[in-house]
Design a protein around this motif. Structure first.
Motif: not given
Length: 265
Positions: A236, A18, A255, A229-231, A249-252, A210, A234
């Protein structure tokens, strides 16, 4: 349902995956944390806690790593599953066989480990070999409690995903027909313990992480909001693996901070 919640009082933040992956910070994470600082520390409108399942290193080494990466974090803001495990061992007055990384051992300094009558499993690749697992197996078979610091399936390393302690805990459970006591995320008690002393109810807290199941699902089961978070680890469609789905849900991490500053404070 979310709109009816009370004002935000605490933000819990996962670390590995994260804010950083090993010795590399997530881009923009240090700056995002500083953006929160005026709200979190001056004045103390919102409390921040860094909550982690990491068992690869003691709290002192973890703090040192984070400070080298440029994170402004105080030791008393970190709550680890190692701390929770030690608390449980002291409550039960047992002598543990510690299947943890050697770098994590300082967090168990002073504990009696001779003639063990309990098995504690963290992430310990160098100990996950047949002889050690068989020793743990025999102890549990003889009645020693099996304690999992956490049961993560996998985690993110620089070179890709790697097995967590969960599969090894599951192997011991299967072989001994025993259920492990889990102390770290996603256990409700872990999240409530992290909030202890903050004067904050779970409904007034948000968790950023994450791991959809352990970070977000666990926090939401404890009554908090969860931001995925998509880091890090994570993958798909992870957000579809829990019910209810993540609050957001956030990119990082940056965000996620942006959302908190704009919508939750």
């Amino acid at each position: 349902r979310m709109a009816a919640r009370r004002a935000l009082k605490a933000v819990l933040v996962d670390l590995s995956g994260t804010l950083h992956v090993e010795d590399s910070a997530v881009p923009g994470a240090q700056e995002a944390l500083k953006r929160q600082a005026p709200f979190i520390r001056f004045p103390l409108v919102v409390t921040i806690r860094f909550v982690t399942n990491t068992t690869k290193e003691c709290k002192r080494d973890l703090l040192e790593r984070l400070m080298k990466l440029g994170f402004d974090i105080a030791e008393n803001e970190i709550f680890t599953s190692l701390t929770a495990a030690r608390n449980l061992l002291e409550q039960r007055k047992v002598r543990p066989l510690l299947l943890v990384d050697d770098k994590a051992l300082p967090d168990f300094t002073g504990m009696t480990t001779d003639d063990p009558n309990a098995v504690v499993v963290g992430l310990a690749p160098e100990h996950f070999h047949y002889e050690m697992m068989n020793r743990a197996f025999r102890l549990v078979l003889d009645g020693a409690p099996l304690i999992a610091i956490h049961k993560a399936r996998y985690f993110k390393k620089k070179d890709g995903l790697a097995l967590g302690p969960g599969p090894f805990v599951a192997g011991l459970e299967y072989a001994t027909d025993t259920k492990a006591t889990v102390v770290g995320k996603p256990e409700k008690t872990f999240f409530l313990e992290a909030l202890r002393g903050t004067d904050c109810a779970p409904e007034e807290a948000v968790m950023i992480g994450d791991d959809c199941r352990d970070d977000v699902g666990g926090a939401q089961d404890a009554g908090m909001r969860g931001i995925l978070v998509r880091t890090g680890k994570y993958r798909p469609a992870d957000e579809d693996k829990i019910n209810p789905a993540p609050y957001l849900t956030c990119e990082n991490f940056p965000e996620a901070v942006e959302h908190i500053l704009e919508h939750l404070l």
